[in-house]
Scaffold this active site. Structure first.
Site, PDB file in Angstrom:
ATOM      1  N   MET A  30       0.672  -1.014  -0.339  1.00  0.00           N
ATOM      2  CA  MET A  30      -0.226  -0.072   0.039  1.00  0.00           C
ATOM      3  C   MET A  30       0.708   1.404  -0.002  1.00  0.00           C
ATOM      4  O   MET A  30       0.135   2.584   0.614  1.00  0.00           O
ATOM      5  CB  MET A  30      -1.468  -0.438   0.961  1.00  0.00           C
ATOM      6  CG  MET A  30      -1.674  -0.998   0.972  1.00  0.00           C
ATOM      7  SD  MET A  30      -3.750  -0.590   1.536  1.00  0.00           S
ATOM      8  CE  MET A  30      -3.052  -0.840   3.680  1.00  0.00           C
ATOM      9  N   HIS A  37       9.748  -3.564   2.749  1.00  0.00           N
ATOM     10  CA  HIS A  37       9.683  -3.554   1.879  1.00  0.00           C
ATOM     11  C   HIS A  37      10.244  -4.183   0.676  1.00  0.00           C
ATOM     12  O   HIS A  37      10.304  -5.537  -0.638  1.00  0.00           O
ATOM     13  CB  HIS A  37       8.253  -2.512   1.412  1.00  0.00           C
ATOM     14  CG  HIS A  37       7.513  -2.340   2.035  1.00  0.00           C
ATOM     15  ND1 HIS A  37       7.501  -1.101   3.011  1.00  0.00           N
ATOM     16  CD2 HIS A  37       6.233  -2.436   2.016  1.00  0.00           C
ATOM     17  CE1 HIS A  37       5.473  -1.068   3.388  1.00  0.00           C
ATOM     18  NE2 HIS A  37       4.907  -2.125   3.192  1.00  0.00           N
TER      19      HIS A  37
HETATM   20  O1  PAF Z   1      -0.187  -5.762   3.611  1.00  0.00           O
HETATM   21  C1  PAF Z   1      -0.237  -4.840   3.094  1.00  0.00           C
HETATM   22  O2  PAF Z   1       0.227  -3.967   2.787  1.00  0.00           O
HETATM   23  C2  PAF Z   1      -1.486  -5.312   2.264  1.00  0.00           C
HETATM   24  O3  PAF Z   1      -3.218  -5.727   3.237  1.00  0.00           O
HETATM   25  C3  PAF Z   1      -1.701  -5.510   1.068  1.00  0.00           C
HETATM   26  C4  PAF Z   1      -1.474  -7.040   1.551  1.00  0.00           C
HETATM   27  C5  PAF Z   1      -1.035  -5.188  -0.141  1.00  0.00           C
HETATM   28  C6  PAF Z   1      -3.545  -5.664  -0.136  1.00  0.00           C
HETATM   29  O4  PAF Z   1      -3.881  -4.348   0.010  1.00  0.00           O
END
Ligand code: PAF
Length: 290
Positions: A30, A37
């Site tokens: 997101m 990430h």
């Molecule tokens: O973990 C997240 O950032 C969100 O829940 C995801 C998996 C991208 C789904 O919107």
């Protein structure tokens, strides 16, 4: 790094990659990206030929509208981090591109039976959250059709729910869970951390310390319920923290872990408000008395 804003263009490009024999890894996010990430992207880069990352703040998984509005958005910095980390395909869609029939359109994934996986812990405190998560992840998997999906362990319950969904829908995608990345003082990295004030940021280190304490206690044979009670009391005692739950659960069923029971993995999970910011974290262990 190629940047896509439409599902149709991304799907076409990825179909060509798969036909060329390239293994496709996918990291859904997101945005407001951080080293956690980057570590998911690195895992994909290490085992796949192409790494697709989606940056989409999915409105259907927010049970609280103000949380959705406050969710940090940093598109330029995200693109830079992803380029450096080795992402090959970035998907940055609009809401309409992800949900062409509207956000309320029926979703096979949301209609599946999840039992305790979606009703406990986060499910109990964020009504509708996991319905939104499986709705968007199933749609993204349909667009990307990756060989491997990379998910972070910090969202332990999300991983369990998505694995269940993939199994029930019979989707051909492997799921890899990547370990939580932590600050030097133990705080789990989260996009929400940037909303913490200085005092809240310091207070938030108590969360990991309490979870680590539970793991130590379990390894020493202390009763799980007692450890939950102590951690909850310690978190409540802090003037800047307000815990929602602290639970020791079986990692597969997410039901309360019974002392001495066999389990593949035991998880100590919590959600805590630090000021206005809601943080989650967990620590796992092999059961002390298998
Ligand atoms: O973990 C997240 O950032 C969100 O829940 C995801 C998996 C991208 C789904 O919107």
């Amino acid at each position: 790094m190629l940047i896509f804003t439409t599902a149709s263009e991304l799907s076409t490009a990825l179909a060509a990659e798969r036909s060329a024999g390239h293994r496709v890894g996918f990291v859904p996010t997101m945005g407001a990206l951080h080293a956690g990430h980057a570590s998911l992207v690195a895992s994909s880069v290490a085992s796949c030929d192409r790494t697709v990352v989606s940056v989409f703040v999915n409105p259907t998984q927010f049970n609280d509208g103000s949380d959705l509005d406050a969710y940090p958005r940093t598109p330029e910095a995200d693109a830079e981090l992803l380029r450096d980390a080795g992402c090959t395909h970035l998907y940055r869609p609009t809401i309409e591109d992800v949900y062409p029939a509207g956000t309320a359109a029926p979703s096979a994934a949301a209609d599946l039976e999840y039992g305790a996986l979606t009703t406990r812990l986060e499910g109990a405190h964020r009504p509708g959250h996991f319905e939104g998560v499986v709705q968007v992840v199933s749609r993204l998997l349909d667009i990307v059709r990756p060989h491997v999906l990379f998910l972070g362990q910090k969202d332990y319950q999300q991983v369990a729910v998505i694995r269940h969904m993939i199994g029930q829908l019979g989707l051909e995608v492997a799921v890899e869970t990547v370990e939580t990345v932590r600050e030097a003082d133990g705080l789990a990295l989260s996009s929400r951390n940037r909303r913490l004030g200085e005092a809240e940021r310091r207070a938030a280190t108590v969360i990991n310390r309490q979870l680590a304490g539970i793991v130590t206690g379990l390894n020493c044979g202390w009763p799980a319920r007692e450890l939950e009670r102590l951690a909850l009391a310690a978190l409540r005692a802090h003037p800047l923290l307000e815990p929602e739950y602290v639970e020791v659960v079986d990692g597969d069923t997410l039901l309360p872990y019974q002392d001495g029971a066999p389990a593949r993995e035991v998880v100590a999970a919590t959600a805590v408000h630090a000021g206005s910011v809601r943080l989650i974290d967990n620590r796992t262990l092999r059961p002390p008395n298998p």
